[in-house]
Design an enzyme around this catalytic site. Structure first.
Site, short mmCIF file in Angstrom:
data_model
loop_
_atom_site.label_atom_id
_atom_site.label_comp_id
_atom_site.label_asym_id
_atom_site.label_seq_id
_atom_site.Cartn_x
_atom_site.Cartn_y
_atom_site.Cartn_z
N PHE B 132 0.85 -1.19 0.00
CA PHE B 132 0.00 0.00 0.00
C PHE B 132 0.88 1.24 0.00
O PHE B 132 0.51 2.28 0.54
CB PHE B 132 -0.89 0.03 1.26
CG PHE B 132 -1.92 -1.05 1.33
CD1 PHE B 132 -2.24 -1.81 0.19
CD2 PHE B 132 -2.61 -1.31 2.52
CE1 PHE B 132 -3.22 -2.82 0.27
CE2 PHE B 132 -3.58 -2.30 2.58
CZ PHE B 132 -3.87 -3.07 1.46
N CYS B 134 3.69 2.22 -2.74
CA CYS B 134 4.41 2.87 -3.85
C CYS B 134 3.87 4.27 -4.11
O CYS B 134 2.69 4.42 -4.39
CB CYS B 134 4.29 2.03 -5.11
SG CYS B 134 5.56 0.80 -5.18
N ASN B 199 7.67 2.45 3.23
CA ASN B 199 7.94 2.43 1.81
C ASN B 199 8.62 3.75 1.47
O ASN B 199 8.97 4.52 2.36
CB ASN B 199 6.62 2.22 1.03
CG ASN B 199 6.88 1.51 -0.30
OD1 ASN B 199 7.76 1.91 -1.06
ND2 ASN B 199 6.11 0.47 -0.58
N CYS B 347 33.48 24.90 15.86
CA CYS B 347 32.57 24.99 17.01
C CYS B 347 32.31 26.45 17.31
O CYS B 347 31.20 26.87 17.58
CB CYS B 347 33.18 24.30 18.22
SG CYS B 347 34.81 24.92 18.66
N CYS B 393 27.76 22.47 18.76
CA CYS B 393 29.21 22.44 18.58
C CYS B 393 29.75 21.02 18.58
O CYS B 393 30.65 20.69 17.82
CB CYS B 393 29.89 23.27 19.67
SG CYS B 393 29.40 22.79 21.34
C1 LIG Z 1 14.01 0.72 -7.27
C2 LIG Z 1 13.07 0.41 -6.16
C3 LIG Z 1 11.93 -0.32 -6.39
C4 LIG Z 1 11.08 -0.62 -5.37
N1 LIG Z 1 10.01 -1.40 -5.62
C5 LIG Z 1 9.17 -1.76 -4.60
C6 LIG Z 1 8.13 -2.63 -4.80
O1 LIG Z 1 7.90 -3.13 -5.90
N2 LIG Z 1 7.32 -2.95 -3.76
C7 LIG Z 1 7.52 -2.45 -2.51
O2 LIG Z 1 6.77 -2.79 -1.59
N3 LIG Z 1 8.55 -1.61 -2.27
C8 LIG Z 1 9.36 -1.26 -3.28
N4 LIG Z 1 10.45 -0.45 -3.01
C9 LIG Z 1 10.62 0.08 -1.64
C10 LIG Z 1 11.61 -0.76 -0.82
O3 LIG Z 1 11.12 -2.05 -0.61
C11 LIG Z 1 11.84 -0.16 0.57
O4 LIG Z 1 10.64 -0.04 1.26
C12 LIG Z 1 12.47 1.22 0.49
O5 LIG Z 1 13.42 1.27 -0.55
C13 LIG Z 1 13.14 1.63 1.82
O6 LIG Z 1 14.18 0.78 2.19
P1 LIG Z 1 15.75 1.11 1.90
O7 LIG Z 1 16.01 2.43 2.49
O8 LIG Z 1 16.50 -0.03 2.52
O9 LIG Z 1 15.91 1.12 0.41
C14 LIG Z 1 11.32 -0.16 -4.06
C15 LIG Z 1 12.48 0.58 -3.82
C16 LIG Z 1 13.35 0.86 -4.86
C17 LIG Z 1 14.61 1.62 -4.58
S1 SF4 Z 2 26.20 23.41 23.26
FE1 SF4 Z 2 25.22 24.97 21.98
S2 SF4 Z 2 25.23 26.79 23.28
FE2 SF4 Z 2 26.69 25.37 24.23
S3 SF4 Z 2 28.64 25.98 23.38
FE3 SF4 Z 2 27.83 24.35 22.09
S4 SF4 Z 2 26.78 25.42 20.40
FE4 SF4 Z 2 27.07 26.91 22.06
S1 SF4 Z 3 36.82 21.74 19.62
FE1 SF4 Z 3 36.47 20.60 17.72
S2 SF4 Z 3 35.33 22.05 16.42
FE2 SF4 Z 3 36.23 23.25 18.09
S3 SF4 Z 3 38.20 23.99 17.25
FE3 SF4 Z 3 38.63 22.08 18.37
S4 SF4 Z 3 38.51 20.50 16.79
FE4 SF4 Z 3 37.51 22.30 15.92
#
Ligand SMILES: Cc1cc2nc3c(=O)[nH]c(=O)nc-3n(C[C@H](O)[C@H](O)[C@H](O)COP(=O)(O)O)c2cc1C
Ligand code: SF4
Ligand code: SF4
Ligand SMILES: Cc1cc2nc3c(=O)[nH]c(=O)nc-3n(C[C@H](O)[C@H](O)[C@H](O)COP(=O)(O)OP(=O)(O)OC[C@H]3O[C@@H](n4cnc5c(N)ncnc54)[C@H](O)[C@@H]3O)c2cc1C
Ligand code: SF4
Lengths: 491, 436
Positions: B132, B134, B199, B347, B393
């Site tokens: 459900f 795509c 998905n 930072c 930071c």
């Molecule tokens: C090229 C491609 C084709 C896909 N085809 C399907 C499909 O036919 N049916 C389905 O349920 N999900 C499909 N998906 C979704 C994947 O199953 C999955 O839910 C999604 O890619 C997230 O997982 P991932 O981040 O590991 O890729 C497809 C994904 C890709 C990249």
């Molecule tokens: S935690 Fe946030 S407020 Fe504190 S020094 Fe780092 S960037 Fe600044």
């Molecule tokens: S604390 Fe980390 S981000 Fe800040 S100057 Fe040193 S190396 Fe760079």
């Protein structure tokens, strides 16, 4: 035996090819993505021209190549050659925070090359002169990196600039002296075109003092920038020095830049005297052009050599040989040609004084001897051109921090003033002097470059290396020595 | 070694790692390869009336040197005939009796659903998954997410299916909906044995700035695609948790979305999934990734002293609560380890421009070589008074464990927003002053 070319055109082309070829688009992308985009980044502080390194690398990462090139050329008009010739491990890359993460520093030089290549190959205009000219005129003596750095900045500030150089082409050592496998004359000249496009006039083949006098110049211009570089190589002062195959490193290297590579004569057994960066350039290029043996002869030990460690490594990789603690006593000849060197072994005492070990002399056969003992300042020339100009004891031009000489309307920079440093220092000094001349000519003070993002932030910025360049490996060594911890090799 | 086997609403598999219904589960050949590599289950590529696909189907976003952190597709369901698919399912199941083989189905009328369900059971499938979800193509024809976006339709179709179901039924939900819980509850009401989610998410990954047409490019046009891969994991985890924590859902969950390794899987399981399904990571690296998923998960469970993966299931569900239950008197602040700080100042600028101006740049005296390798270069220093403990930071710091967040005892007893409101109402305390 006299010297002959030793390679075919193809062989020479291959062996003198660039040691660091351009990145592919993807390589550049990968490297650019590694950069952390530091804030108040140390790499900027370690660039003598203060290039905003993270800014241009970020632009490469986003595909804004023209913007990246502009950031570089605006800070450093010789950004393309600096990308190739800067000793980056001692400068920007030596300061990269990646080293503290035990990782390779970002390859700033090669990325800089990617961006500047883009500008040169697409023939874009990234430097601009203001619409309103200042009405002031400046003469620059010497079209080397210092003269060019100064001319570009002056033109960008609205002044009319005419640059004189005695050589037929502009660029100074960038065009005639840098190792060919690092920087070719074509790149140097391509970059100078950007400066020409700013409206800078070049009068090459015009020697100041011979073809035109300083008096004549002074009639035409409001200020003068002197950047004549250094002079001849120091003499060996040993018998046989005037034999035909005893040449100066710079003359040998200049042939490589002016003749087809396969027409450059070299010996079969070449001795290079000295162990600075120039000596390394000479010995590697002799080797690459076909010498069977290319040997550095140096009177001190390996630890004392002035050459950068990476240059030494390069020479070793190229198969060059090193004779340390060896002093040339005489050049031996046969029928009026070089036949060898009479050498003596040396000892260096704790004060650093070199002493010959008695009875250690021997003769080693060579058919070419290249002198690379460093170059003399041009005190003689400077005295004739500017009789009233103050020189230092060493023969360089005495100047204020901003480049002004003892003659108020005459400024200086580059090797002639600093005694011989890097291309990037020459450019920065030229640029700095240009800003001082701008003020001298009635202009408003010029600041920067500053990181754009730095504006308005609390706390003090470190500033860029243009104001006060740092060399991190040296600072670190100094710091460690003070703290009593052993110095780590950082380059 | 911990027992990795699971039983998802009656579907058993030797480990919780299933191949999601997608191109990797397209054919018997791939199914065999998946099982050979060690996958515990395969959800077959969705079966339905054969469709026709376009050429040029995928697109992705990359981050730095990481390729495919987000992936999108405009592919439809299986382009092979139901006959072929069911025949191959039968062959695979025979060859791999100990693995879970689930038929994913998508069709329209009650009769068709009944027919597909019967054929799935006949082919020997261990269960079915109703697609459900795509979000592209099929929904224009009233199927896929067009169903999943309407809880009433979900309930109706599931109840049709349950009329004839002899094997467990999983309902695969679409995330393209305002509240996933309503869809999940509808599946439960219809009688589903389990749900799977998520998905893919409606998406456009990029616009080509030369042609002004997005990828995937199909002859001058493109269409909205389904987004998946590592980038969707947080969205999927959130939805899995919402379903796991909702008493109205209460059926087992098969977690899906951006799972690339055992850690991702363990997080899904800890948030209430019984098992997980993977698509993009396989499309990127192949079936072989399951080896480390199994290895890593067992080692993790062993290290935690858990005898079975089922002990992990739902372990994190209860730590996630409504915002109003969080302790307002808890304080954490940023803390810098100067021995590892590299001085990138990220930072500093993040807090300065993006947070609370709680980091100063101060002289580095007495702090070794100093960050950034520049002796004397200013170093970042946390101003604890201004630090609100937002974590920014510590998130931007590029050095592992260099800038961490540490607890600070406020000396105050815990107090939630709920309690705060009560105390204010009872006049037991004055309002907490607004941030300056
Ligand atoms: C090229 C491609 C084709 C896909 N085809 C399907 C499909 O036919 N049916 C389905 O349920 N999900 C499909 N998906 C979704 C994947 O199953 C999955 O839910 C999604 O890619 C997230 O997982 P991932 O981040 O590991 O890729 C497809 C994904 C890709 C990249
Ligand atoms: S935690 Fe946030 S407020 Fe504190 S020094 Fe780092 S960037 Fe600044
Ligand atoms: S604390 Fe980390 S981000 Fe800040 S100057 Fe040193 S190396 Fe760079
Ligand atoms: C062999 C060698 C290799 C080097 N390799 C590197 C390297 O890899 N990386 C690096 O950063 N640096 C390198 N350097 C150093 C670098 O080349 C110099 O620091 C830099 O070129 C100095 O620039 P400049 O403008 O001061 O002088 P130059 O480049 O010497 O330019 C001076 C110019 O003035 C002209 N001139 C002189 N007298 C007159 C006159 N009377 N009238 C008109 N014109 C005149 C000259 O013809 C010349 O063009 C190298 C130097 C040498 C010698
Ligand atoms: S120091 Fe290194 S990582 Fe930081 S901005 Fe410079 S090049 Fe990038």
């Amino acid at each position: 035996m006299s010297l002959t070319p030793r390679l075919t055109a193809e062989q020479a082309k291959a062996s003198m090819a660039e040691i660091e070829p351009a990145y592919t688009r993807q390589e550049a992308q990968v490297e650019a993505d590694r950069c952390l985009y530091c804030f108040d980044a140390p790499c900027i502080m370690a660039c003598p021209t203060g290039i905003d390194v993270p800014a241009f690398i970020k632009k490469i990462a986003t595909g804004n190549m023209a913007g990246a090139g502009r950031v570089i050329f605006e800070a450093n008009p010789l950004g393309a050659s600096c990308a190739r010739v800067c000793p980056t491990s001692a400068l920007c890359e030596g300061a990269c925070v990646m080293l503290d993460r035990d990782q390779k520093p970002i390859k700033i030089g090669r990325l800089q090359r990617t961006a500047t290549d883009h500008i040169l190959s697409t023939k874009q205009r990234v430097l601009h002169a203001p619409a309103r000219a200042s009405g002031k005129r400046v003469a620059v003596i010497g079209a080397g990196p210092a003269g060019l750095g100064c001319a570009a900045e002056l033109a960008r500030l609205g002044h009319a600039v005419v640059v004189f150089d005695k050589k037929p082409k502009p660029g100074g050592l960038n065009t005639y002296g840098i190792a060919y496998y690092k920087l070719t004359p074509a790149v140097s000249l391509g970059e100078i075109k950007l400066i020409e496009d700013l409206g800078v006039e070049f009068r090459c083949g015009t020697e100041v003092g011979a073809d035109v006098t300083v008096k004549q110049l002074e009639k035409d211009v409001d200020a003068i920038f002197v950047a004549v570089g250094l002079g001849r190589t120091y003499a060996l002062k040993i018998p046989g020095e005037d034999l035909p195959e005893v040449v100066e490193a710079l003359d040998f290297i200049e042939q490589i830049h002016t003749k087809p590579l396969h027409r450059v004569p070299v010996g079969a057994r070449v001795a290079v005297i000295g162990c600075g960066n120039t000596a390394i350039d000479a010995v590697t290029q002799a080797k690459r052009l076909g010498a069977e043996h290319a040997v550095i002869v140096y009177r001190r030990g390996a630890a004392d050599m002035p050459a950068y460690p990476y240059e030494y490594e390069l020479a070793k990789r190229d198969g060059c040989e090193f004779m340390f603690n060896t002093l040339p006593v005489a050049v031996e000849s046969h029928k009026g040609h070089v036949a060898g060197l009479k050498l003596a072994r040396t000892r260096v005492d704790p004060e650093g004084k070199v002493a010959v070990i008695p009875g250690s002399e021997c003769v080693v056969p060579f058919d070419m001897v290249i002198k690379a003992l460093g170059q003399e300042p041009q005190a003689g020339l400077l005295k004739t051109l500017f009789p009233k100009m103050k020189l230092t004891k060493a023969g360089t031009i005495a100047r204020k921090a901003d480049g002004q000489t003892s003659i108020p309307h005459v400024f200086c920079g580059g090797d002639a003033a600093n005694g011989g440093r890097e291309v990037v220092n020459a450019v920065a000094e030229g640029k700095k002097a240009a800003r001082a001349m701008h003020r001298f000519l009635g202009g408003q003070p010029v600041e920067g470059p500053v990181q754009a993002t730095r504006m308005g932030v609390r706390g003090k910025p470190m500033g860029s290396g243009f104001d006060r360049p740092v060399r991190v490996p040296e600072l670190e060594a100094e710091y460690r020595a003070k703290e009593g911890t052993p110095t780590a090799a950082t380059t | 070694m911990a027992d990795l086997s699971i039983n998802l609403a009656g579907i058993k598999s030797p480990n919780p790692f299933w191949v999601a219904s997608a191109p990797p589960s397209n054919t018997a050949y791939q199914c065999h390869r998946a099982f050979e590599a060690g996958w515990g289950g395969v959800v077959w590529k969705t079966i339905g009336d054969p469709i026709v696909n376009v050429s040029s189907r995928y697109s992705a976003i990359h981050s730095g040197t990481s390729r495919m952190v987000g992936f999108n597709n405009i592919e439809l369901i299986s382009d092979r005939s139901p006959e072929t698919n069911f025949r191959e399912i039968r062959d695979c199941k025979r060859a791999w009796p100990d693995r879970a083989l689930v038929a994913s189905l998508m069709t329209d009328t009650r009769e068709h659903w009944h027919d597909y369900l019967k054929r799935s059971a006949d082919a020997g499938a261990d269960g079915v998954e109703l697609n459900f979800g795509c979000p592209h193509g099929m929904c224009e024809r009233g199927m896929g997410s067009a169903v999943g976006q309407n809880p009433e339709v979900i309930e109706t179709i599931v109840s049709w299916v349950m009329e004839v179901a002899e094997i467990p039924v999983i309902v695969k939900l679409t995330p393209n909906i305002t509240s996933i819980v309503h869809a999940a509850r509808a599946a439960r009401k219809g009688g589903a044995n389990a749900i799977s989610l998520i998905n893919t998410i409606n998406s456009i990954t990029q616009v080509n700035l030369e042609t002004f047409c997005p990828e995937p490019y199909v002859a001058g046009k493109s269409t909205h695609g389904g987004y998946c891969g590592p980038a969707v994991k947080p969205i999927a985890l959130n939805m899995v948790h919402e379903c796991a924590a909702d008493p109205g859902v209460g059926i087992p969950i098969s977690g899906i979305g951006g799972i690339s390794n055992w850690r991702d899987a363990a997080e899904f399981i800890a948030l209430g999934s019984t098992g997980v399904q993977v698509c993009t990571a396989i499309m990127h690296y192949g079936f072989r990734i399951v080896e480390d998923m199994i290895d890593g998960l067992s080692a993790y469970l062993d290290g935690k002293g858990m005898a079975s993966v089922n002990e992990l299931c739902g372990r994190a569900v209860h730590s996630i609560n409504k915002w109003e239950t969080l302790n307002l008197n808890y304080k954490r602040v940023a803390s810098i380890d100067y021995d590892t700080c590299i001085g990138c100042n990220l930072c500093y600028i993040a807090c300065e421009d993006g947070a609370h101006q709680a980091i100063d740049l101060v002289p580095s005296t007495g702090r070794g070589l100093g960050p950034g390798r520049l002796p004397g270069k200013p170093v970042p220093q946390i101003n604890e008074e201004h630090c609100v403990g937002c974590n920014l930071c510590s998130i931007v710091c590029p050095v592992e464990a260099c800038l961490t967040m540490v607890d600070r005892d406020t000396g105050k007893p815990p107090m939630s927003w709920q309690q705060y409101q009560e105390r204010l109402a009872n006049g037991e305390m004055a309002p907490i002053p607004a941030h300056p």
